[in-house]
Design a protein around this motif. Structure first.
Motif, PDB file in Angstrom:
ATOM      1  N   MET A 199       0.776  -1.278   0.241  1.00  0.00           N
ATOM      2  CA  MET A 199       0.281   0.367   0.187  1.00  0.00           C
ATOM      3  C   MET A 199       0.927   1.191  -0.189  1.00  0.00           C
ATOM      4  N   LEU A 200       1.785   1.180   0.855  1.00  0.00           N
ATOM      5  CA  LEU A 200       2.774   2.367   0.798  1.00  0.00           C
ATOM      6  C   LEU A 200       3.343   2.715  -0.596  1.00  0.00           C
ATOM      7  N   TYR A 201       3.407   2.038  -1.091  1.00  0.00           N
ATOM      8  CA  TYR A 201       4.251   1.730  -2.009  1.00  0.00           C
ATOM      9  C   TYR A 201       3.919   2.072  -3.523  1.00  0.00           C
ATOM     10  N   TRP A 202       2.643   2.038  -3.331  1.00  0.00           N
ATOM     11  CA  TRP A 202       1.503   2.417  -4.414  1.00  0.00           C
ATOM     12  C   TRP A 202       1.450   1.410  -5.283  1.00  0.00           C
ATOM     13  N   GLU A 203       2.303   0.439  -5.158  1.00  0.00           N
ATOM     14  CA  GLU A 203       2.298  -0.579  -6.395  1.00  0.00           C
ATOM     15  C   GLU A 203       0.699  -0.913  -6.487  1.00  0.00           C
ATOM     16  N   ARG A 204      -0.190  -0.886  -6.609  1.00  0.00           N
ATOM     17  CA  ARG A 204      -1.234  -0.523  -6.924  1.00  0.00           C
ATOM     18  C   ARG A 204      -2.391   0.121  -6.318  1.00  0.00           C
ATOM     19  N   PRO A 205      -2.504   1.830  -7.049  1.00  0.00           N
ATOM     20  CA  PRO A 205      -2.689   3.096  -7.833  1.00  0.00           C
ATOM     21  C   PRO A 205      -3.948   2.945  -6.717  1.00  0.00           C
ATOM     22  N   TYR A 206      -4.969   2.670  -7.119  1.00  0.00           N
ATOM     23  CA  TYR A 206      -6.349   2.090  -6.964  1.00  0.00           C
ATOM     24  C   TYR A 206      -6.733   2.005  -5.482  1.00  0.00           C
ATOM     25  N   HIS A 207      -5.974   0.624  -4.686  1.00  0.00           N
ATOM     26  CA  HIS A 207      -5.885  -0.305  -3.868  1.00  0.00           C
ATOM     27  C   HIS A 207      -5.510   1.005  -2.397  1.00  0.00           C
ATOM     28  N   THR A 208      -4.566   1.422  -3.358  1.00  0.00           N
ATOM     29  CA  THR A 208      -3.967   2.801  -1.836  1.00  0.00           C
ATOM     30  C   THR A 208      -5.077   3.540  -1.932  1.00  0.00           C
ATOM     31  N   ILE A 209      -5.231   4.202  -3.005  1.00  0.00           N
ATOM     32  CA  ILE A 209      -6.135   5.442  -3.066  1.00  0.00           C
ATOM     33  C   ILE A 209      -7.636   5.082  -2.308  1.00  0.00           C
ATOM     34  N   VAL A 210      -7.826   3.809  -2.477  1.00  0.00           N
ATOM     35  CA  VAL A 210      -9.178   3.726  -1.985  1.00  0.00           C
ATOM     36  C   VAL A 210      -8.498   3.252   0.195  1.00  0.00           C
ATOM     37  N   VAL A 211      -7.454   2.836   0.211  1.00  0.00           N
ATOM     38  CA  VAL A 211      -7.761   2.488   1.677  1.00  0.00           C
ATOM     39  C   VAL A 211      -7.275   3.838   2.096  1.00  0.00           C
ATOM     40  N   LEU A 212      -6.259   4.888   1.546  1.00  0.00           N
ATOM     41  CA  LEU A 212      -6.127   5.892   2.283  1.00  0.00           C
ATOM     42  C   LEU A 212      -7.224   6.912   2.383  1.00  0.00           C
ATOM     43  N   THR A 213      -8.212   6.899   1.321  1.00  0.00           N
ATOM     44  CA  THR A 213      -9.058   7.914   1.244  1.00  0.00           C
ATOM     45  C   THR A 213     -10.519   7.104   2.851  1.00  0.00           C
ATOM     46  N   MET A 214     -10.598   6.090   2.604  1.00  0.00           N
ATOM     47  CA  MET A 214     -10.697   5.232   3.932  1.00  0.00           C
ATOM     48  C   MET A 214     -10.071   5.667   5.118  1.00  0.00           C
ATOM     49  N   THR A 215      -8.507   5.486   5.520  1.00  0.00           N
ATOM     50  CA  THR A 215      -8.274   6.020   6.818  1.00  0.00           C
ATOM     51  C   THR A 215      -8.477   7.349   7.133  1.00  0.00           C
ATOM     52  N   ILE A 216      -8.522   8.304   6.204  1.00  0.00           N
ATOM     53  CA  ILE A 216      -8.668   9.542   6.144  1.00  0.00           C
ATOM     54  C   ILE A 216     -10.198   9.638   6.867  1.00  0.00           C
ATOM     55  N   LEU A 217     -10.914   9.092   5.833  1.00  0.00           N
ATOM     56  CA  LEU A 217     -12.645   9.728   6.236  1.00  0.00           C
ATOM     57  C   LEU A 217     -11.968   9.002   8.176  1.00  0.00           C
ATOM     58  N   ILE A 218     -12.011   7.817   7.685  1.00  0.00           N
ATOM     59  CA  ILE A 218     -12.268   7.388   9.703  1.00  0.00           C
ATOM     60  C   ILE A 218     -11.423   8.074  10.139  1.00  0.00           C
ATOM     61  N   ILE A 219     -10.592   8.813  10.109  1.00  0.00           N
ATOM     62  CA  ILE A 219     -10.270   9.605  11.170  1.00  0.00           C
ATOM     63  C   ILE A 219     -10.345  10.406  11.412  1.00  0.00           C
ATOM     64  N   TYR A 220     -11.180  11.419  10.102  1.00  0.00           N
ATOM     65  CA  TYR A 220     -11.546  13.076  10.076  1.00  0.00           C
ATOM     66  C   TYR A 220     -12.764  12.711  11.433  1.00  0.00           C
ATOM     67  N   LYS A 221     -13.754  11.423  11.031  1.00  0.00           N
ATOM     68  CA  LYS A 221     -14.837  11.649  11.133  1.00  0.00           C
ATOM     69  C   LYS A 221     -14.869  10.553  12.647  1.00  0.00           C
ATOM     70  N   GLU A 222     -13.742  10.499  12.940  1.00  0.00           N
ATOM     71  CA  GLU A 222     -13.729   9.944  14.717  1.00  0.00           C
ATOM     72  C   GLU A 222     -13.970   8.313  14.655  1.00  0.00           C
ATOM     73  N   TRP A 223     -13.984   7.864  13.915  1.00  0.00           N
ATOM     74  CA  TRP A 223     -14.678   6.588  13.874  1.00  0.00           C
ATOM     75  C   TRP A 223     -13.620   5.251  13.705  1.00  0.00           C
ATOM     76  N   VAL A 224     -12.296   5.750  14.356  1.00  0.00           N
ATOM     77  CA  VAL A 224     -11.341   4.804  14.395  1.00  0.00           C
ATOM     78  C   VAL A 224     -11.963   3.948  15.398  1.00  0.00           C
ATOM     79  N   GLY A 225     -12.545   3.928  16.711  1.00  0.00           N
ATOM     80  CA  GLY A 225     -12.990   3.148  17.545  1.00  0.00           C
ATOM     81  C   GLY A 225     -14.058   1.789  16.886  1.00  0.00           C
ATOM     82  N   LYS A 226     -14.838   2.485  16.308  1.00  0.00           N
ATOM     83  CA  LYS A 226     -15.913   1.900  16.028  1.00  0.00           C
ATOM     84  C   LYS A 226     -15.519   0.985  14.271  1.00  0.00           C
ATOM     85  N   ALA A 227     -14.001   1.563  13.361  1.00  0.00           N
ATOM     86  CA  ALA A 227     -13.386   0.565  12.907  1.00  0.00           C
ATOM     87  C   ALA A 227     -12.479   0.087  13.410  1.00  0.00           C
TER      88      ALA A 227
END
Length: 177
Positions: free
Chosen positions: A1-29
């Motif tokens: 994920m960190l090396y962008w070998e599969r950009p689509y998966h990396t973008i999805v994981v990055l977006t979901m991670t930022i959304l979870i942290i921004y919405k304070e859903w870390v505990g729920k995740a």
């Protein structure tokens, strides 16, 4: 994920991670991840994976070194590292035994604890969990914490851990000739 070998998966994981942290859903995740783990454990139990995997791990004893070279290598090896690796392997085999429900009672207890932790993380905001964890660390390293520590509960936990059976290991001699 960190090396962008599969950009689509990396973008999805990055977006979901930022959304979870921004919405304070870390505990729920984390709670959802723990529930998913329990669901997989129940699925393994339902599939009777423990009967399928009577011999889970195969170890090969093949070596390119002669007996003398092996002894010399062993003498200069780090004995403490070897012991740590043995303990780690046993721990992994015990965790595998719990995951595949080979140790049925232990697996049930662990699943109940994981569900309890998942509910706890879903209900309580993560910032309180983090604050409690930090407070616990500071208190338990103080004189008050050392006074409060309970030898009997630590002993019971060690006895429980020692009672978990490890998955069987089959050693295969890979030497030819």
């Amino acid at each position: 994920m960190l090396y962008w070998e599969r950009p689509y998966h990396t973008i999805v994981v990055l977006t979901m991670t930022i959304l979870i942290i921004y919405k304070e859903w870390v505990g729920k995740a984390m709670s959802a991840s723990l529930i998913w783990l329990v669901a997989k454990m129940v699925q393994e139990r339902g599939n009777r994976m423990r009967e399928k995997y009577d011999e889970v791990i195969t170890v090969s004893t093949a070596s390119d070194q002669s007996m003398t070279e092996s002894i010399v290598s062993a003498q200069y090896g780090l004995i403490s590292l070897h012991q740590i690796m043995q303990q780690t392997n046993v721990a992994i085999m015990k965790m595998r035994s719990i995951y595949t429900a080979k140790a049925y009672k232990h697996a049930s207890l662990v699943m109940a604890a994981i569900v309890g932790l998942a509910i706890f993380l879903a209900v309580l905001p993560l910032k309180y969990v983090i604050m409690s964890g930090i407070l616990y660390c500071f208190v338990m390293t103080s004189a008050v914490g050392k006074y409060m520590s309970n030898y009997h509960s630590n002993r019971r936990m060690k006895e429980w851990w020692d009672s978990i059976p490890i998955v069987p290991v089959r050693v295969v001699d890979g030497r030819v000739g």
